[in-house]
Design a protein around this motif. Structure first.
Motif, PDB file in Angstrom:
ATOM      1  N   GLY A  14       0.800  -1.229   0.000  1.00 21.17           N
ATOM      2  CA  GLY A  14       0.000   0.000   0.000  1.00 21.17           C
ATOM      3  C   GLY A  14       0.831   1.277   0.000  1.00 21.17           C
ATOM      4  O   GLY A  14       0.373   2.329   0.428  1.00 21.17           O
ATOM      5  N   GLY A  15       2.094   1.182  -0.424  1.00 22.52           N
ATOM      6  CA  GLY A  15       2.910   2.403  -0.532  1.00 22.52           C
ATOM      7  C   GLY A  15       3.798   2.663   0.664  1.00 22.52           C
ATOM      8  O   GLY A  15       4.250   3.785   0.877  1.00 22.52           O
ATOM      9  N   ARG A  16       4.092   1.608   1.462  1.00 22.44           N
ATOM     10  CA  ARG A  16       4.989   1.808   2.611  1.00 22.44           C
ATOM     11  C   ARG A  16       6.458   1.790   2.198  1.00 22.44           C
ATOM     12  O   ARG A  16       7.362   1.853   3.028  1.00 22.44           O
ATOM     13  CB  ARG A  16       4.710   0.757   3.701  1.00 22.44           C
ATOM     14  N   ARG A  20      10.433  -3.461  -3.953  1.00 23.42           N
ATOM     15  CA  ARG A  20      11.852  -3.233  -4.242  1.00 23.42           C
ATOM     16  C   ARG A  20      12.118  -2.174  -5.324  1.00 23.42           C
ATOM     17  O   ARG A  20      13.274  -1.840  -5.554  1.00 23.42           O
ATOM     18  CB  ARG A  20      12.517  -4.562  -4.599  1.00 23.42           C
ATOM     19  N   ASP A  21      11.073  -1.659  -5.961  1.00 25.28           N
ATOM     20  CA  ASP A  21      11.354  -0.530  -6.858  1.00 25.28           C
ATOM     21  C   ASP A  21      11.841   0.674  -6.053  1.00 25.28           C
ATOM     22  O   ASP A  21      12.574   1.514  -6.564  1.00 25.28           O
ATOM     23  CB  ASP A  21      10.115  -0.150  -7.687  1.00 25.28           C
ATOM     24  N   ARG A 201      12.410  11.520  -1.751  1.00 20.82           N
ATOM     25  CA  ARG A 201      11.823  11.670  -3.098  1.00 20.82           C
ATOM     26  C   ARG A 201      11.385  10.316  -3.645  1.00 20.82           C
ATOM     27  O   ARG A 201      10.317  10.189  -4.249  1.00 20.82           O
ATOM     28  CB  ARG A 201      12.835  12.329  -4.057  1.00 20.82           C
ATOM     29  N   ALA A 202      12.210   9.297  -3.420  1.00 19.55           N
ATOM     30  CA  ALA A 202      11.869   7.955  -3.908  1.00 19.55           C
ATOM     31  C   ALA A 202      10.611   7.444  -3.215  1.00 19.55           C
ATOM     32  O   ALA A 202       9.714   6.881  -3.850  1.00 19.55           O
ATOM     33  CB  ALA A 202      13.041   6.999  -3.651  1.00 19.55           C
ATOM     34  N   ALA A 208       2.913   7.965  -4.344  1.00 21.36           N
ATOM     35  CA  ALA A 208       1.979   8.629  -5.257  1.00 21.36           C
ATOM     36  C   ALA A 208       1.254   7.602  -6.126  1.00 21.36           C
ATOM     37  O   ALA A 208       0.088   7.789  -6.483  1.00 21.36           O
ATOM     38  CB  ALA A 208       2.736   9.625  -6.130  1.00 21.36           C
ATOM     39  N   VAL A 209       1.926   6.490  -6.422  1.00 23.50           N
ATOM     40  CA  VAL A 209       1.292   5.449  -7.241  1.00 23.50           C
ATOM     41  C   VAL A 209       0.266   4.677  -6.425  1.00 23.50           C
ATOM     42  O   VAL A 209      -0.777   4.259  -6.925  1.00 23.50           O
ATOM     43  CB  VAL A 209       2.377   4.455  -7.764  1.00 23.50           C
TER      44      VAL A 209
END
Ligand SMILES: N[C@@H](CCC(=O)N[C@@H](CS)C(=O)NCC(=O)O)C(=O)O
Length: 215
Positions: A14-16, A20-21, A201-202, A208-209
Motif C-alpha cells: 500500500g505504498g509503505r 523493491r522498486d 523523493r523515492a 503517489a502510485v
C-alpha cells in the motif's frame, strides 16, 4: 538515454516503500538520474513481455537503451558504477562498499524474508508458533553482528554508499516487526537513511502510485 523501471501497479504494501522498486528509485535519486516508471499488474508480470525482461516474473526491472536488467543488486550496482555518488573513487573503499551490498542481500535479507514467508505462507500451520522464535532469533543474530560492526559510525564504511542504501532498504522491511526497535542504534541508522532527501523523493514517488484515491 531514458531509464525506465517497472513497479507494481498496486503494491501489496500500500505504498509503505517496501516494494523493491523503492531502492532502485532511491539509487537513481541519489545520483540525480531521471527515470520513467512502467506500472505492471500481477497478471502482466507473468506474461511473456515481462518475462522477457525478468525471467522470474518480478519487479523491478531496469531498461536503458538496449540494456535490460533485473535483480536490485545488479541494477543498483549498474547505477552506482555509471554515475558518481554511490561508490567511492578509492578502489579498496569501492570494493568494500560493494561487499556491503552483497552482505545486505546475501546475509541480512534472507532471514528477514524467511520471517515474512513464515508469517504469510506458514502462519496457519500447527507448528508455526513454535518455529517463529527460531526464525526471529536468526534475524536478531544478524542484527547483533551488524550492530557490532557499525558501532557509533553513521554509515557502514566511511561515507554513505550503495552498501548503506541496500542495507537500509533491507532493514526497512523489519520496521513493523518491533525487532528493529530492540536495536536502537540500527533503528537510528535506518532513520538516517530515510532522512536522506533522495530517499524521501523515492518514497514519495512510490507512494503517489499507491495512495488510495481521496474522498
Ligand atoms: N531478488 C529480487 C527480488 C525481487 C522481488 O521479490 N520482487 C517482488 C516485489 S518486491 C515481486 O515482484 N513479487 C511478486 C512475485 O514474486 O510474483 C530483487 O532483489 O530484485
Amino acid at each position: 538515454m531514458t531509464i525506465t523501471i517497472t513497479a507494481f501497479e498496486r503494491s501489496p504494501d500500500g505504498g509503505r516503500g517496501l516494494a523493491r522498486d523503492t531502492r532502485v528509485r532511491w539509487a537513481l535519486e541519489e545520483v540525480g538520474q531521471p527515470y520513467k516508471v512502467r506500472l505492471v499488474s500481477f497478471e502482466a508480470m507473468k506474461e511473456p513481455a515481462h518475462l522477457a525482461l525478468h525471467p522470474f516474473g518480478q519487479i523491478p526491472t531496469y531498461e536503458e537503451g538496449d540494456l535490460a536488467l533485473f535483480e536490485t543488486g545488479a541494477i543498483i550496482f549498474h547505477i552506482a558504477n555509471h554515475h558518481a555518488g554511490l561508490l567511492p573513487d578509492d578502489a579498496n573503499a569501492r570494493a568494500r562498499a560493494i561487499t556491503w551490498m552483497f552482505a545486505a542481500l546475501n546475509t541480512v535479507e534472507p532471514p528477514i524474508l524467511e520471517r515474512e514467508s513464515a508469517r504469510l505462507l506458514e502462519g496457519d500451520k500447527p507448528w508455526s508458533k513454535e518455529r517463529m522464535p527460531l526464525v526471529e532469533d536468526r534475524i536478531r543474530n544478524r542484527l547483533n553482528q551488524l550492530f557490532d560492526h557499525l558501532g557509533d559510525a553513521d554509515w557502514l564504511d566511511g561515507a554513505f554508499s550503495a552498501g548503506d542504501l541496500m542495507m537500509v532498504s533491507v532493514l526497512l522491511r523489519l520496521k513493523s516487526s518491533g525487532i528493529l526497535d530492540e536495536f536502537p542504534d540500527l533503528a537510528a541508522y535506518v532513520s538516517r537513511g530515510e532522512a536522506r532527501p533522495a530517499y524521501q523523493r523515492a518514497f514519495a514517488a512510490q507512494l503517489a502510485v499507491n495512495k488510495p484515491p481521496a474522498g
